[in-house]
Design an enzyme around this catalytic site. Sequence first.
Site, PDB file in Angstrom:
ATOM      1  N   ILE A   3     -37.569  16.107  -2.334  1.00  0.00           N
ATOM      2  CA  ILE A   3     -37.196  17.465  -2.668  1.00  0.00           C
ATOM      3  C   ILE A   3     -38.169  18.073  -3.687  1.00  0.00           C
ATOM      4  CG2 ILE A   3     -34.705  17.235  -2.251  1.00  0.00           C
ATOM      5  CD1 ILE A   3     -34.311  16.692  -5.251  1.00  0.00           C
ATOM      6  N   ASN A   4     -38.218  19.412  -3.694  1.00  0.00           N
ATOM      7  CA  ASN A   4     -38.858  20.107  -4.797  1.00  0.00           C
ATOM      8  C   ASN A   4     -37.882  20.071  -5.980  1.00  0.00           C
ATOM      9  OD1 ASN A   4     -40.600  21.832  -6.300  1.00  0.00           O
ATOM     10  ND2 ASN A   4     -41.279  22.792  -4.402  1.00  0.00           N
ATOM     11  N   ASN A  62     -45.446  24.841   0.810  1.00  0.00           N
ATOM     12  CA  ASN A  62     -44.525  24.886  -0.330  1.00  0.00           C
ATOM     13  C   ASN A  62     -43.697  26.159  -0.224  1.00  0.00           C
ATOM     14  OD1 ASN A  62     -43.181  24.886  -2.727  1.00  0.00           O
ATOM     15  ND2 ASN A  62     -45.001  24.946  -4.045  1.00  0.00           N
ATOM     16  N   CYS A  73     -40.985  26.633  -4.068  1.00  0.00           N
ATOM     17  CA  CYS A  73     -41.299  26.651  -5.505  1.00  0.00           C
ATOM     18  C   CYS A  73     -40.301  27.560  -6.223  1.00  0.00           C
ATOM     19  CB  CYS A  73     -42.716  27.152  -5.756  1.00  0.00           C
ATOM     20  SG  CYS A  73     -43.063  27.224  -7.528  1.00  0.00           S
ATOM     21  N   ILE A  76     -44.497  26.233 -14.300  1.00  0.00           N
ATOM     22  CA  ILE A  76     -45.946  26.453 -14.370  1.00  0.00           C
ATOM     23  C   ILE A  76     -46.288  27.792 -13.704  1.00  0.00           C
ATOM     24  CG2 ILE A  76     -48.236  25.505 -13.753  1.00  0.00           C
ATOM     25  CD1 ILE A  76     -46.646  23.660 -15.662  1.00  0.00           C
ATOM     26  N   GLY A  77     -45.547  28.113 -12.649  1.00  0.00           N
ATOM     27  CA  GLY A  77     -45.811  29.382 -11.950  1.00  0.00           C
ATOM     28  C   GLY A  77     -47.044  29.334 -11.066  1.00  0.00           C
TER      29      GLY A  77
END
Length: 305
Positions: free
Chosen positions: A193-194, A128, A131, A71-72
């Site tokens: 986790i991410n 975050n 990412c 998605i950014g």
Amino acid sequence: MADLSVNIGRLKLKNPVMVASGTFGYAAEFADFIDLKKLGAIVTKTITLTPRKGNPMPRTCEAPAGMLNSIGLENPGLEVFIKDKLPYLNKLGVPLIISIASEKDIREFAILAKRLDKVRAISAIELNISCPNIHGRSAKLVAQDPVATYEVIKSVRKATSKVLITKLSPNVTDIIQIALAAQSAGSDAVALINTLTGMSIDVASCRPKIAAGIAGLSGPAIRPVAVRCCWEVYQKIKIPIIGMGGIIDTLSALEFFLAGATCVSVGTANFINPKVSIEIIEGIKKYLAGNKLSGIKEVIGSVKI
Ligand SMILES: Cc1cc2nc3c(=O)[nH]c(=O)nc-3n(C[C@H](O)[C@H](O)[C@H](O)COP(=O)(O)O)c2cc1C
């Protein structure tokens, strides 16, 4: 009735089930499906200092037992979030965890935190630092470097007295080192986790299925990695863990508690079944009653190895 309450630092949650950043919008999107007030906490989509349009389309695709996304970090930016999104969230009466990220300069974390520190409606800030869809290909994630992790958290710790959660990446050699750095810098909890970095290619067109090429893998495919990370970290740190990665039902949520998580967060599964988080809360109640347990705390870290 069994006690579902847990603590994240000084933040008390009535139950240990929250929704993961980026998979629940700003909550209003799910109001037609569930009673939002029943959630343990809501973690909002990561916000940045300035608005972001996000990455080019396509940004999501299916993967075996999961999905890829890049998605950014599309978001309206800090001030629009506070003005347009927060009033609705505040009315819900559910603890709000606001996820933040820097774009170009990691000093932005402290600037964001300082501004949010003044906003009473916010219960906690999630950093975050993990990412996979925002940095240039050669740039190292903060969450891949214990020194950078420590420095970012230290700077944020000075900027706010809010409860701090640090979201870790599985894309590392030793997640324990990063969790220890987060703990010693003053983080009140770690979320893990991410997404795992991944890639999928459409053979007919010879193009990646995601425009950005590399993306983040989530969903049941990553659950064993997430449970392993949880268990490894649990044995070495004292602060609570918010476990996530591929939770789709009560049993998969319970795996994380057994592996040492104090709370769980539901992500990708929200797209398949928007009621899943509430079903998991009900399922945990039944599990505790069925096993004559006084509360969820009895389950945390109780895997028999
Ligand atoms: C579409 C999508 C968008 C996401 N956006 C964010 C985000 O903005 N911030 C963040 O910290 N994590 C983000 N994540 C990661 C999730 O919060 C979660 O850590 C990850 O997906 C693993 O959990 P799951 O397998 O239950 O989805 C996103 C995940 C997905 C699928």
